[in-house]
Scaffold this motif. Structure first.
Motif: not given
Length: 416
Positions: A114-116, A118-123, A257-263, A298-310
């Motif tokens: 839903l976050v990443y 869809t971000t790729l879809a509108v680029r 990366f996150l958009g493709m993993i989400g898809l 879900s919040a902790c897991m989403f934060g982990l996946y979003s923050f780990m690439p940084v």
């Protein structure tokens, strides 16, 4: 009457000019290697005592710099997120008998979609979702399956083996990441990196020993061999996923990366959920407490996946996995108050041992072996990487600069 000649020739001739200085040949620019200026040595017998102490302080200050402390702190944020994931999972499985690891992962992949995605879809342009899928769809499909099964195998292993075995064998991800980084990312390590890794693993062994001493051997352990093999398989898949993630976030983008993993993660985990876990999902006694635990997970897991690439982009996949070794200790410290675990001083010793290993590992930079003469460091606090001359055998820590003509008094220099 004065003649014109008197005007042209004054009575007092000008003083003689000094002879021109002898011609000095131009001095060429000298290429010298300077890292830092030494402090000026004062007179007296105390200079021999103060110089070593100043050198020690400078080295400590150089090692414990802002970048190192920031890298260690970022890794501990990831460990705290994993601690939150473990606590919510424990409440769901033990207090509410909701054993749904695939469904929990599915919720995380849906959030990533839903976050990443869809971000790729509108680029627009080459970073659009369809353009990425045309070029690399099958690679991300494999990566999505690897990520899903890595999570599933490690969670499933708790049903067959003990907690201590899972903690120890999960460290297998570290040599996997090192080998994959060496051969595929061309990362080269120094002796201090291996020393730091060994110290971290010793700290993990200390924690496992403390678990045995206080009797914290959770897990059935009836089919221990199967459980151990599941942990090794999950750790191997984690290592593959982390190295691929490091390559993508350094060369492409974090959002891709996150958009493709989400898809692909939401697609394949949804299929796995429908096949393997739909009956367990129907048995869940739904109420607001269980819903809140799922939201927290879900919040902790989403934060982990979003923050780990940084964090991986700033450090490396190896450094991140070393940082995550403290996650079990954070869960243990929380369990002292929530689940009344027994305390042992070895837990504190384990925690600080792992932190010392992290500092040792992060105290120097790795480099990419693209050219044996040029060391392109991932973390270069002194500035951009410079190309070295083609002649001579050069050390990686030497910075080459042109200082122009020599001055009359050479400064005190030290080559690192």
């Amino acid at each position: 009457m004065l003649s014109p000649e008197r005007h042209r020739h004054p009575r007092h001739p000008p003083p003689p000019q000094p002879p021109p200085p002898p011609h000095l040949p131009p001095q060429p620019n000298h290429v010298v290697a300077t890292i830092e200026n030494l402090p000026a040595e004062g007179g007296g017998g105390r200079s021999g005592i103060s110089a070593p102490s100043n050198g020690v302080r400078q080295r400590i200050r150089k090692v414990l710099n802002r970048d190192l402390l920031l890298s260690v702190a970022l890794g501990q944020v990831l460990s705290l997120l994993i601690c939150g994931i473990g606590l919510t999972s424990k409440y769901l499985s033990e207090d509410f008998h909701a054993n749904t690891p695939v469904f929990q992962s599915f919720l995380n992949y849906i959030l990533l979609f839903l976050v990443y995605t869809t971000t790729l879809a509108v680029r627009q342009g080459e970073e659009n979702l369809l353009a990425i899928l045309k070029r690399r769809w099958w690679k991300y499909m494999i990566l999505g399956i690897v990520d899903i099964e890595a999570n599933y195998l490690v969670v499933k292993a708790y049903q067959y083996t003990t907690l201590t075995s899972v903690q120890l064998l999960d460290c297998f991800v570290i040599p996997v990441v090192i080998l994959l980084s060496w051969f595929f990312l061309l990362v080269r390590y120094k002796a201090v990196h291996f020393i730091g890794i060994v110290v971290c693993i010793l700290g993990m062994g200390c924690m496992a020993g403390a678990d045995v001493l206080v009797g914290r051997q959770q897990g059935a352990g009836e089919n221990k061999l199967i459980g151990d093999l599941l942990v090794l398989g999950g750790a191997t898949l984690y290592g593959i996923s982390n190295v691929c993630e490091e390559y993508i976030v350094r060369n492409l983008s974090r959002v891709e990366f996150l958009g493709m993993i989400g898809l692909f993660g939401s697609f394949f985990s949804g299929i796995q959920l429908a096949i393997m876990e739909h009956k367990e999902l129907l048995k869940v006694p739904w109420d607001w407490q269980i819903g809140l635990l799922y939201v927290g997970f879900s919040a902790c897991m989403f934060g982990l996946y979003s923050f780990m690439p940084v964090v991986i982009k700033k450090t490396s996949a190896t450094a991140v996995n070393l940082s995550l070794l403290t996650a079990d200790l954070y869960s243990l410290f929380c369990g002292l108050f929530l689940f009344h675990y027994k305390f042992s001083g070895l837990y504190l010793l384990s925690f600080f041992t792992i932190l010392v290993g992290l500092v040792l590992y992060s105290s120097t930079s790795t480099y990419v072996a693209q050219d044996p003469r040029v060391y392109k460091q991932f973390r270069n606090p002194s500035g951009p990487v410079v190309d070295l001359p083609t002649t001579g055998q050069l050390e990686p820590s030497v910075t080459y600069t042109s200082l122009g003509q020599e001055t009359e008094e050479e400064p005190h220099v030290r080559v690192a």
